[in-house]
Design a protein around this motif. Structure first.
Motif, PDB file in Angstrom:
ATOM      1  N   HIS A 144       0.568  -1.264  -0.448  1.00  0.00           N
ATOM      2  CA  HIS A 144      -0.424   0.226  -0.018  1.00  0.00           C
ATOM      3  C   HIS A 144       0.725   1.000   0.404  1.00  0.00           C
ATOM      4  O   HIS A 144       0.867   1.958  -0.700  1.00  0.00           O
ATOM      5  CB  HIS A 144      -0.929   0.200   1.263  1.00  0.00           C
ATOM      6  N   GLU A 145       2.422   0.861   0.610  1.00  0.00           N
ATOM      7  CA  GLU A 145       3.145   2.215   0.643  1.00  0.00           C
ATOM      8  C   GLU A 145       3.995   2.755  -0.736  1.00  0.00           C
ATOM      9  O   GLU A 145       3.523   3.986  -0.890  1.00  0.00           O
ATOM     10  CB  GLU A 145       3.850   2.358   1.521  1.00  0.00           C
ATOM     11  N   ASN A 146       3.857   2.229  -1.153  1.00  0.00           N
ATOM     12  CA  ASN A 146       4.133   2.441  -2.852  1.00  0.00           C
ATOM     13  C   ASN A 146       3.347   1.965  -4.000  1.00  0.00           C
ATOM     14  O   ASN A 146       4.144   2.575  -5.250  1.00  0.00           O
ATOM     15  CB  ASN A 146       5.804   2.263  -2.993  1.00  0.00           C
ATOM     16  N   GLY A 147       2.222   1.404  -3.786  1.00  0.00           N
ATOM     17  CA  GLY A 147       2.198   0.382  -5.118  1.00  0.00           C
ATOM     18  C   GLY A 147       2.778  -0.837  -5.478  1.00  0.00           C
ATOM     19  O   GLY A 147       2.166  -1.261  -7.154  1.00  0.00           O
ATOM     20  N   LEU A 148       3.492  -1.545  -4.991  1.00  0.00           N
ATOM     21  CA  LEU A 148       4.830  -2.036  -5.673  1.00  0.00           C
ATOM     22  C   LEU A 148       3.860  -3.758  -5.833  1.00  0.00           C
ATOM     23  O   LEU A 148       3.094  -3.540  -4.918  1.00  0.00           O
ATOM     24  CB  LEU A 148       5.800  -2.489  -5.273  1.00  0.00           C
ATOM     25  N   LYS A 149       3.701  -3.824  -6.774  1.00  0.00           N
ATOM     26  CA  LYS A 149       3.442  -5.596  -6.779  1.00  0.00           C
ATOM     27  C   LYS A 149       4.430  -6.607  -6.936  1.00  0.00           C
ATOM     28  O   LYS A 149       4.840  -6.362  -7.939  1.00  0.00           O
ATOM     29  CB  LYS A 149       2.121  -5.709  -7.499  1.00  0.00           C
ATOM     30  N   HIS A 150       4.620  -7.841  -6.389  1.00  0.00           N
ATOM     31  CA  HIS A 150       5.831  -8.295  -6.123  1.00  0.00           C
ATOM     32  C   HIS A 150       4.365 -10.107  -6.701  1.00  0.00           C
ATOM     33  O   HIS A 150       3.694 -10.683  -4.878  1.00  0.00           O
ATOM     34  CB  HIS A 150       6.023  -8.777  -4.948  1.00  0.00           C
ATOM     35  N   VAL A 151       4.293 -10.334  -7.481  1.00  0.00           N
ATOM     36  CA  VAL A 151       3.314 -11.751  -7.870  1.00  0.00           C
ATOM     37  C   VAL A 151       4.407 -12.641  -7.469  1.00  0.00           C
ATOM     38  O   VAL A 151       5.341 -13.224  -8.425  1.00  0.00           O
ATOM     39  CB  VAL A 151       3.199 -11.468  -9.447  1.00  0.00           C
ATOM     40  N   LEU A 152       4.056 -13.793  -6.953  1.00  0.00           N
ATOM     41  CA  LEU A 152       4.412 -15.141  -6.698  1.00  0.00           C
ATOM     42  C   LEU A 152       3.437 -16.026  -7.397  1.00  0.00           C
ATOM     43  O   LEU A 152       2.365 -16.146  -7.382  1.00  0.00           O
ATOM     44  CB  LEU A 152       4.562 -15.768  -5.022  1.00  0.00           C
ATOM     45  N   PHE A 153       3.972 -17.058  -8.162  1.00  0.00           N
ATOM     46  CA  PHE A 153       3.291 -18.295  -8.848  1.00  0.00           C
ATOM     47  C   PHE A 153       4.203 -19.167  -8.070  1.00  0.00           C
ATOM     48  O   PHE A 153       6.004 -19.494  -8.353  1.00  0.00           O
ATOM     49  CB  PHE A 153       3.855 -17.828 -10.654  1.00  0.00           C
ATOM     50  N   LYS A 154       3.421 -20.587  -8.083  1.00  0.00           N
ATOM     51  CA  LYS A 154       3.488 -21.654  -7.738  1.00  0.00           C
ATOM     52  C   LYS A 154       3.757 -22.532  -7.555  1.00  0.00           C
ATOM     53  O   LYS A 154       1.955 -22.737  -8.061  1.00  0.00           O
ATOM     54  CB  LYS A 154       3.588 -21.037  -6.069  1.00  0.00           C
ATOM     55  N   THR A 155       4.358 -23.347  -8.571  1.00  0.00           N
ATOM     56  CA  THR A 155       3.155 -25.213  -9.090  1.00  0.00           C
ATOM     57  C   THR A 155       4.157 -26.337  -7.980  1.00  0.00           C
ATOM     58  O   THR A 155       5.215 -26.073  -7.445  1.00  0.00           O
ATOM     59  CB  THR A 155       3.988 -25.654 -10.597  1.00  0.00           C
ATOM     60  N   ALA A 156       3.039 -27.044  -7.930  1.00  0.00           N
ATOM     61  CA  ALA A 156       3.614 -28.721  -7.344  1.00  0.00           C
ATOM     62  C   ALA A 156       3.053 -29.482  -8.221  1.00  0.00           C
ATOM     63  O   ALA A 156       2.405 -29.714  -8.526  1.00  0.00           O
ATOM     64  CB  ALA A 156       2.563 -28.012  -6.332  1.00  0.00           C
ATOM     65  N   THR A 157       4.404 -30.130  -8.637  1.00  0.00           N
ATOM     66  CA  THR A 157       4.557 -31.295  -9.198  1.00  0.00           C
ATOM     67  C   THR A 157       4.309 -32.434  -8.217  1.00  0.00           C
ATOM     68  O   THR A 157       5.437 -32.295  -7.829  1.00  0.00           O
ATOM     69  CB  THR A 157       5.237 -31.736 -10.413  1.00  0.00           C
ATOM     70  N   PRO A 158       3.605 -33.362  -8.030  1.00  0.00           N
ATOM     71  CA  PRO A 158       3.754 -34.670  -7.172  1.00  0.00           C
ATOM     72  C   PRO A 158       5.012 -35.543  -7.898  1.00  0.00           C
ATOM     73  O   PRO A 158       4.451 -35.779  -9.352  1.00  0.00           O
ATOM     74  CB  PRO A 158       2.440 -35.108  -7.397  1.00  0.00           C
ATOM     75  N   VAL A 159       6.093 -36.188  -6.636  1.00  0.00           N
ATOM     76  CA  VAL A 159       7.071 -36.946  -7.351  1.00  0.00           C
ATOM     77  C   VAL A 159       6.291 -38.215  -6.928  1.00  0.00           C
ATOM     78  O   VAL A 159       5.905 -38.958  -8.039  1.00  0.00           O
ATOM     79  CB  VAL A 159       8.005 -36.448  -6.640  1.00  0.00           C
ATOM     80  N   ASP A 160       5.838 -38.231  -5.625  1.00  0.00           N
ATOM     81  CA  ASP A 160       4.482 -39.628  -5.120  1.00  0.00           C
ATOM     82  C   ASP A 160       3.723 -38.716  -4.426  1.00  0.00           C
ATOM     83  O   ASP A 160       3.692 -37.440  -4.249  1.00  0.00           O
ATOM     84  CB  ASP A 160       5.351 -40.670  -4.785  1.00  0.00           C
TER      85      ASP A 160
END
Length: 227
Positions: A144-160
């Motif tokens: 909110h202080e400066n309007g910066l947007k830090h976008v997280l993308f996470k993927t979870a691929t099952p091994v087992d």
């Protein structure tokens, strides 16, 4: 001589997007997830980590959807245990996509002050979270202080059932120079190491029944994930 029927390589569906190769070993139930900021020229895309976790894939995504843990699990990095309250929020659902927005107080350590361009020790930020696909998360951290947007993308691929290939990449609307990428990623990797330490000590079995585990009002997003 004729080529034996078994003397061939099996093919799989594969495509490149967001600087990653996406592979489907069977018939896809959906396309490659749509992650708009990852292709937006106004954002800088940074790949941060891809590593194997001894945790189940649904547990990892469930953790990403839970903002209430930030104040406690990340109290040594970006969380403020003295400010654990979240703003009120509601979960919206569109098919398999789940969305919510919530605001809270985050801590700003010395490295984060450089990364974010914020001088105060605490700041208010919002998480605009989206379950894009069952094992794909997108979270816009808006300061909110400066309007910066830090976008997280996470993927979870099952091994087992107990092991997951976890991938995280980000997009930033302040277009940080390449010289800043490592410092930005270092903070995110610290946060993820805190999550990893917790998740690798949690039962990997992920109950979808909402009564199997204890939930609170702050768990509305993870409850909807189970539903």
């Amino acid at each position: 001589l004729p080529i034996p029927p078994r003397a061939h390589a099996d093919t799989v569906l594969a495509a490149e997007r967001y600087g990653l190769v996406w592979v489907c070993v069977g018939m896809p139930r959906a396309g490659i997830p749509d992650l708009p900021e990852a292709e937006d020229g106004e954002y800088v895309l940074i790949h941060e980590l891809m590593e194997e976790w001894k945790a189940s894939a649904p547990r990892i995504i469930d953790n990403a959807l839970d903002v209430s843990h930030v104040a406690w699990v990340h109290r040594n990095s970006v969380g403020s245990a003295a400010n654990p309250r979240l703003s009120d929020f509601k979960v919206e659902r569109d098919g398999e996509r789940l969305m919510f927005s919530v605001s809270y107080v985050a801590a700003v350590n010395e490295q984060q002050k450089k990364n974010l361009g914020i001088t105060s020790d605490l700041t208010t930020r919002s998480t605009h979270a989206e379950l894009v696909q069952p094992l794909v998360f997108r979270g816009v951290l808006e300061y909110h202080e400066n309007g910066l947007k830090h976008v997280l993308f996470k993927t979870a691929t099952p091994v087992d059932d107990r092991t997951t290939l976890f991938c995280q990449f980000i997009a930033r609307n302040d277009r940080p120079s390449p010289e800043m990428w490592e410092a930005i990623s270092a903070v995110d990797r610290t946060v993820q190491s805190e999550d990893k330490a917790l998740l690798e000590n949690v039962n990997p079995n992920f109950p979808i029944e909402v009564t199997t585990e204890l939930h609170t009002k702050a768990d509305r997003m993870t409850l909807e994930y189970r539903r």
